[in-house]
Design a protein around this motif. Structure first.
Motif, PDB file in Angstrom:
ATOM      1  N   PHE A   1      11.424  -8.962   1.018  1.00  0.00           N
ATOM      2  CA  PHE A   1      10.179  -9.430   0.388  1.00  0.00           C
ATOM      3  C   PHE A   1      10.190 -10.944   0.180  1.00  0.00           C
TER       4      PHE A   1
ATOM      5  N   TYR B   1      -4.470  -8.451  -2.710  1.00  0.00           N
ATOM      6  CA  TYR B   1      -3.420  -7.589  -2.185  1.00  0.00           C
ATOM      7  C   TYR B   1      -2.022  -8.186  -2.349  1.00  0.00           C
ATOM      8  N   ASP B   2      -1.899  -9.518  -2.273  1.00  0.00           N
ATOM      9  CA  ASP B   2      -0.594 -10.147  -2.492  1.00  0.00           C
ATOM     10  C   ASP B   2      -0.109  -9.867  -3.913  1.00  0.00           C
TER      11      ASP B   2
ATOM     12  N   TRP C   1       0.881  -6.205  -4.263  1.00  0.00           N
ATOM     13  CA  TRP C   1       2.189  -5.961  -3.647  1.00  0.00           C
ATOM     14  C   TRP C   1       3.306  -6.412  -4.584  1.00  0.00           C
TER      15      TRP C   1
ATOM     16  N   HIS D   1       3.649  -4.154  -7.557  1.00  0.00           N
ATOM     17  CA  HIS D   1       4.174  -2.831  -7.185  1.00  0.00           C
ATOM     18  C   HIS D   1       5.671  -2.892  -6.901  1.00  0.00           C
TER      19      HIS D   1
ATOM     20  N   ALA E   1       3.849   1.499  -1.216  1.00  0.00           N
ATOM     21  CA  ALA E   1       4.325   0.210  -0.705  1.00  0.00           C
ATOM     22  C   ALA E   1       3.950   0.040   0.764  1.00  0.00           C
TER      23      ALA E   1
ATOM     24  N   LEU F   1       0.179  -0.739   1.027  1.00  0.00           N
ATOM     25  CA  LEU F   1      -0.084  -2.124   0.628  1.00  0.00           C
ATOM     26  C   LEU F   1       0.379  -3.096   1.711  1.00  0.00           C
ATOM     27  N   ALA F   2       1.518  -2.802   2.338  1.00  0.00           N
ATOM     28  CA  ALA F   2       2.013  -3.660   3.419  1.00  0.00           C
ATOM     29  C   ALA F   2       1.055  -3.667   4.603  1.00  0.00           C
TER      30      ALA F   2
ATOM     31  N   LEU G   1      -1.760  -5.940   3.803  1.00  0.00           N
ATOM     32  CA  LEU G   1      -1.342  -7.334   3.943  1.00  0.00           C
ATOM     33  C   LEU G   1      -1.137  -7.725   5.403  1.00  0.00           C
TER      34      LEU G   1
ATOM     35  N   TRP H   1       4.964  -7.719   8.397  1.00  0.00           N
ATOM     36  CA  TRP H   1       4.383  -6.732   7.493  1.00  0.00           C
ATOM     37  C   TRP H   1       4.438  -5.330   8.080  1.00  0.00           C
TER      38      TRP H   1
END
Length: 401
Positions: free
Chosen positions: A11, A323-324, A327, A330, A346, A349-350, A353, A363
């Protein structure tokens, strides 16, 4: 090395740096766009907004300023399409409705402009500027049914005398018949399909609107709109009909929210039906999660939507399209409902992104890692497996290139 530590390393090493760079680039571009907009330097607005939208493709304010610049520069079709999209994203905005009415009027589409101006007045009845604009464009010019009227630009400081002179000096234009446009042809075809298959008329209109939301701003839209005025007896079709009315600005969001909270509506197949899934995605942006409510607060595996069980802060950021932030919140969460659900969230969400950051492969790799860890889940395994197959196909294709 523990898997959790590896995820955190990935990450920070692969995600945070480019994310911060993107945010900084978008912030600078936004300030440039605002400055050019305030100075009414429309060409500079176009350039700066282009940089802003390259960094943040769905930045609503950026699209709005660019649309107004397009209107002022005579790029009416581009402005109408962009403002139609904005109204599709935010149906309850009087500002967006009024801007669309201005663009339509500037493009010579008076009847459409009146319709959108009426929506603006309904959404903000206390705003005198919207009422004045509607009153002005509703006046039929004497002996000149084809005359194009210069719009009153409420968002700029323009003298009333100047605007009146511009209208008076404009030569009258004789009405000229023109061939039907692209969206009119689509609407006519859909109307014919509705006539031939009246039982499925609402689904036919829904499919057209989802694929081409611009049709709602076309002068021929009433051909389909009139088919949405009578309530449907079937709950499923009525749910779609009311969504279309809300999307067109004819129904308040609170009223639609109250409708979908009914037991019969909640019991529809929101998880598998494609039309209801589409509606659900749009409503998610407003913090509304349709479908059955979870009866067990300690086990949310049965929740109707993966994003509904995010932590409060992460869910708020997700609904706000940050969304960043969603993420980061989360990933840093210490309390997990279940490891399998956490990994599935996760991964989703990735994937959001991945699209937001110009389809960066990193991503996809992060999403694949999380999907692999929840593919054996009883609750999420099937969905994770489908997504994992698609991700692998994309990654394999990238590696071959």
């Amino acid at each position: 090395m523990r898997p959790g530590v590896l995820v955190i390393i990935l990450f920070f090493a692969s995600v945070l740096c480019p994310a911060f760079a993107t945010d900084a680039r978008a912030s600078v571009a936004l300030e440039k766009t605002r400055l050019a907009y305030q100075m009414q330097k429309w060409h500079e607005v176009t350039v700066a907004a282009g940089d802003l939208l390259a960094a943040s493709p769905e930045h609503l304010e950026g699209h709005f300023m660019l649309a107004l610049a397009e209107t002022r520069q005579g790029q009416h079709e581009a402005a109408i399409k962009r403002l139609t999209w904005l109204n599709y994203k935010v149906p309850a905005s009087a500002v967006y409705r009024h801007a669309l009415a201005e663009a339509l009027m500037a493009g010579g589409l008076r009847e459409q402009a009146i319709t959108q101006a009426q929506y603006a007045v309904q959404l903000a009845p206390e705003a005198a500027v919207y009422k004045d604009f509607l009153a002005k464009i509703s006046i039929v010019p004497e002996n000149a049914s084809g005359t194009v009227i210069e719009p009153v630009v409420a968002s700029m400081s323009v003298g009333a005398a100047t605007g009146s002179a511009a209208v008076a000096e404009r030569p009258e234009v004789s009405p000229v018949s023109s061939p039907p446009g692209k969206y009119e042809l689509i609407i006519r075809e859909a109307a014919e399909n509705c006539d031939n298959n009246s039982q499925n008329a609402i689904q036919i209109i829904f499919a057209v609107v989802v694929e081409k939301p611009e049709v709602m701003a076309d002068a021929s839209w009433p051909m389909l709109q009139k088919r949405l005025q009578n309530p449907a007896k079937d709950t499923y079709q009525e749910t779609i009909r009311q969504f279309l009315l809300w999307n067109a600005g004819e129904l308040d969001l609170d009223k639609y929210r109250r409708f979908i909270e009914r037991v019969a509506v909640r019991n529809l197949d929101w998880e598998k039906d494609s039309a209801l899934q589409t509606i659900s995605r749009y409503l998610a942006g407003y913090g509304i999660v349709p479908g059955k409510k979870s009866e067990r607060t300690d086990n949310t595996k049965e929740s109707s939507s993966w994003y509904a069980t995010l932590s409060d802060n992460a869910r708020e950021a997700f609904f706000d399209t940050r969304y960043d932030d969603a993420w980061a919140l989360h990933i840093s969460a210490t309390a997990r409902i279940s490891d399998e659900l956490w990994h599935y969230q996760a991964a989703r969400l990735a994937l959001e992104l991945w699209q937001l950051h110009n389809f960066r492969q990193e991503w996809l790799e992060v999403a694949r890692d999380h999907l692999q860890k929840c593919s054996g889940s009883l609750s999420w395994g099937e969905q994770a497996g489908i997504l994992l197959s698609e991700v692998n196909l994309i990654l394999d294709g990238s590696q071959k290139r």
